[in-house]
Design an enzyme around this catalytic site. Structure first.
Site, PDB file in Angstrom:
ATOM      1  CG  ASP A 140      -2.298   1.517   1.269  1.00  0.00           C
ATOM      2  OD1 ASP A 140      -2.784   1.258   1.458  1.00  0.00           O
ATOM      3  OD2 ASP A 140      -1.086   2.624   1.986  1.00  0.00           O
ATOM      4  CE  LYS A 195      -3.821   4.909   1.018  1.00  0.00           C
ATOM      5  NZ  LYS A 195      -2.205   4.394   0.788  1.00  0.00           N
ATOM      6  CG  HIS A 238      -5.005   9.767   0.257  1.00  0.00           C
ATOM      7  ND1 HIS A 238      -3.263   9.310   0.168  1.00  0.00           N
ATOM      8  CD2 HIS A 238      -4.809   9.770   1.416  1.00  0.00           C
ATOM      9  CE1 HIS A 238      -2.659   9.318   1.176  1.00  0.00           C
ATOM     10  NE2 HIS A 238      -3.566   8.585   2.282  1.00  0.00           N
ATOM     11  CG  ASN A 262       4.162  -5.775  12.649  1.00  0.00           C
ATOM     12  OD1 ASN A 262       3.720  -6.073  13.469  1.00  0.00           O
ATOM     13  ND2 ASN A 262       4.420  -5.101  11.668  1.00  0.00           N
TER      14      ASN A 262
END
Length: 275
Positions: free
Chosen positions: A47, A77, A110, A242
């Site tokens: 992303d 975005k 965005h 993560n």
């Protein structure tokens, strides 16, 4: 460590990895190495955004990875200053060029920037790009129910995703319910509240019991809620950690304890006021 990431089926049938890798605030010159580490660890969803200034760095890592394009899920975005129908088309072309790609998997507005009142025009342009196959899925970021309702009532595309600030301190229950009612997937940015929730007693107690870190507990919470989630790190060990959240589960008591930590803790701008 299991790196088999489950997917969420978006409202147009596209499968999106539920856990991805974000590059917010990562300088372009550091982005290529960070994304390369993430791809090597097993992430397949990346992303970025035009305003992050690191789409080129992302593109370099994707190209160097040798991974088939069809195995990657890339989100970018549209920035506020580029809203409007024709400006959106130009901004998208520029993002695609910086990424070195022929299409993106998910393109988001965005911010709604309501004072500009251009997001509906931008959305029509995004619908055109989606119809041309240059965007596999179209969505928004930081939209509130009133903004989403305006797009939905205009007909055409229903956003596939709304990416919003969401973490145990800002759980957005009303917004998530709206999403569920309209077939919009919820994606969490700042999923760890920039660390602000990691010393919460409810979360540290669960971490101690499960042998996981507080960050892993919070990421697992997101997954069990059904959220898409994009943690960010430039530390290789943390990037891998993560992703190591698929070998344990939170109990109903755990989920209730975390639910009780909601406190309207916003780390980013107010979507109604940010332009």
């Amino acid at each position: 460590m299991s790196t088999t990431v489950p997917t969420v089926t978006l409202n147009n049938g596209i499968e999106m990895p539920q856990l991805g890798f974000g590059v917010f605030q990562v300088p372009d010159e550091e982005t290529t190495a960070a994304v390369a580490t993430a791809l090597e660890a097993g992430y397949r969803s990346i992303d970025t955004a035009a305003v992050y200034g690191n789409e080129r760095g992302v593109g370099k890592a994707l190209a160097a990875s040798g991974l088939p394009r069809g195995e990657l899920f890339v989100t970018t975005k549209l920035w506020n200053a580029d809203q409007g129908h024709d400006a959106t088309l130009r901004a998208f072309d520029a993002s695609l060029d910086r990424l070195g790609l022929e299409y993106v998997d998910l393109y988001l507005i965005h911010w709604p920037t309501p004072a500009r009142d251009l997001y509906a025009d931008s959305w029509r342009a995004i619908g055109k790009l989606a119809a041309e196959g240059r965007i596999r899925a179209a969505g928004v970021s930081n939209f509130r129910p009133a903004h989403l309702t305006r797009l939905i009532e205009a007909g055409g595309l229903v956003p596939a995703v709304n990416q919003v600030e969401l973490h145990p301190g800002l759980q957005q229950a009303e917004l998530r319910a709206f999403h569920a009612a309209h077939g919009i997937a919820t994606e969490a940015w700042s999923p760890l509240a920039q660390g602000a929730v990691l010393d919460d007693p409810a979360i540290t107690a669960i971490a101690a019991r499960t042998g996981k870190s507080p960050a892993q507990v919070v990421l697992r919470w997101h997954l069990q809620l059904g959220n898409l989630v994009i943690p960010k790190s430039v530390t290789p060990a943390r990037i891998r950690q993560n992703l190591d959240v698929f070998d344990f589960a939170l109990t109903e008591d755990d989920l209730a304890a975390i639910a009780a930590t909601d406190r309207d803790l916003r780390t980013g701008p107010d979507p109604d006021a940010f332009n």
